[in-house]
Design an enzyme around this catalytic site. Sequence first.
Site, PDB file in Angstrom:
ATOM      1  N   LYS A  54      36.892  10.195  17.202  1.00 45.84           N
ATOM      2  CA  LYS A  54      36.091  10.633  17.957  1.00 45.84           C
ATOM      3  C   LYS A  54      35.526  12.027  17.472  1.00 45.84           C
ATOM      4  O   LYS A  54      36.408  12.817  16.801  1.00 45.84           O
ATOM      5  CB  LYS A  54      36.540  10.805  19.267  1.00 45.84           C
ATOM      6  N   SER A  70      34.554   9.243  28.044  1.00 50.82           N
ATOM      7  CA  SER A  70      33.525   9.832  27.375  1.00 50.82           C
ATOM      8  C   SER A  70      34.009   9.288  25.706  1.00 50.82           C
ATOM      9  O   SER A  70      32.983   9.286  25.026  1.00 50.82           O
ATOM     10  CB  SER A  70      33.929  11.433  27.061  1.00 50.82           C
ATOM     11  N   SER A 119      38.948   9.048  29.897  1.00 46.75           N
ATOM     12  CA  SER A 119      37.925   9.137  28.561  1.00 46.75           C
ATOM     13  C   SER A 119      38.593   8.031  27.560  1.00 46.75           C
ATOM     14  O   SER A 119      37.799   7.616  26.726  1.00 46.75           O
ATOM     15  CB  SER A 119      37.525  10.260  27.878  1.00 46.75           C
TER      16      SER A 119
HETATM   17  N1  GLN Z   1      34.553  11.314  33.363  1.00 46.41           N
HETATM   18  C1  GLN Z   1      35.397  12.306  33.441  1.00 46.41           C
HETATM   19  C2  GLN Z   1      34.878  13.232  33.188  1.00 46.41           C
HETATM   20  O1  GLN Z   1      33.543  13.306  32.965  1.00 46.41           O
HETATM   21  C3  GLN Z   1      36.391  12.108  32.356  1.00 46.41           C
HETATM   22  C4  GLN Z   1      36.103  12.690  30.854  1.00 46.41           C
HETATM   23  C5  GLN Z   1      37.203  12.704  29.979  1.00 46.41           C
HETATM   24  O2  GLN Z   1      38.359  12.039  30.234  1.00 46.41           O
HETATM   25  N2  GLN Z   1      37.010  13.293  29.068  1.00 46.41           N
HETATM   26  O3  GLN Z   1      35.181  14.591  33.294  1.00 46.41           O
END
Ligand code: GLN
Length: 484
Positions: free
Chosen positions: A80, A155, A179
């Site tokens: 990532k 994400s 995420s």
């Molecule tokens: N969807 C959540 C957010 O937007 C989690 C994102 C994540 O785990 N980085 O904060």
Amino acid sequence: MTSDLYKLTIAEAHARLSRGEISSRELTRACLDRIAAVDSRVHAFLSVIEDQALAQADDADARLRAGSAPTLCGIPLGIKDIFCTRGIRTTCASRILENFVPPFDATVIERLRAAGAVFLGKTNMDEFAMGSSTENSAFGPTRNPFDLERVPGGSSGGSAAAVAADECIAALGTDTGGSIRLPAAFCGIVGIKPTYSRVSRYGVIAYASSLDQVGPFTKTVRDAAVMLHALAGVDPRDSTCSARSAPDYTKALTGEVKNLRIGVPREYFVEGMQPEVERAIRAALASYRELGAETVEISLPHTEYAIAAYYLIATAEASANLARYDGVRYGLRVDAADHIELYNRSRDAGFGAEVKRRIMLGTFALSAGYYDAYYLKAQKVRTLIRRDFEQAFEHCDLIATPTTPATAFKIGERTADPLQMYLSDIFTISVNLAGLPGLAMPCGYDDRGLPIGLQLIGPPFGEEIILRAGDAFERVFTPRRPEL
Ligand code: GLN
């Protein structure tokens, strides 16, 4: 001849590599060719580092020939684009870091290098990990390999899609509010978010520091155990990293779940949930009972406040963490007559709409006069949520839930309404607020053939129990691969 070695799991590839049947160069070549064949459609990668990958593969081959190489030696991975990689551009999918080349490696990258893993490239994500669909990337969305019109989740959508599309053998992600688990569920693969503090966050670009954790995406639960063993452990450079040494998680995979008590939270079967999701989870629970486990109803009464608490705490921490992108030290700079204007213009040009929204929300939540009403209250709710889990674990060894209330949605379907997007996280964020480990794995498919994710939640440092339970289920459930 094109080779389909890219389809292998870590365990299979390691067996063939260590017997000398294949080389890491061949395996790496197969993955690079697969990326060339499918990634124009999937867009899982932001950058592919072919020359460096092949050089790492050659080093791995030399180690393999010398004998007794670690399990990850010669295994091609996707990373990532939130992990600092020395000499390799690291953008966090943001314009503000578009040309950032870190001078150092994150601890987990160092650990993977030491194990002889091969890095194929950096994968797409929501900008600064803020999102649930990978549509917030400044460099265009990633597509779900099961249906290219749909999102892969976020994400860490690039990493999940890359594994599902067989572009890499496994991948690295981060999970602040789901995420890893959400994209694993949408893409029909395995993902684990370890206990907060289990894996070092040094060199991981910070989103919300009290929630962020690193974890792997893999094709099987066994592979997740292998990856986690390589990632976890003590790190003096991250003061939040646990001093407990990490066990060999593969030893936990006994296939045995007899008398295990699986808690099923009544609050996680909500109205409006996709019926096929509920059906698949209930079927998975029935499989566990057939295997000799016991299912017990439990209650996590503060679940309904989790999204509100999370989106206050995460944005507050993000507003502080993102203050460092000022156009002065590193990252994008837009010149101006004075320094205040330079900050304004650099941040205005560098951050995307969702990141700006989060910074504004978080700054507001922390501001004098509102602190008690929002941030402090959210922290109190966080404590209540943690207590819910503590009480639940008095009655069960692990908890099983759906990973998401619905399967992958269409690209563009939720971008207009941030609240709709935030609702995708309803089953994953409590686990981050409580700092617990959570495993997502495929357990079925909806009528369209889209994957459905089962989530297994453990007590603090209970990675072994959820990996054991996940592996046992995998022995009776065969996941499908997407056709690309
Ligand atoms: N969807 C959540 C957010 O937007 C989690 C994102 C994540 O785990 N980085 O904060």
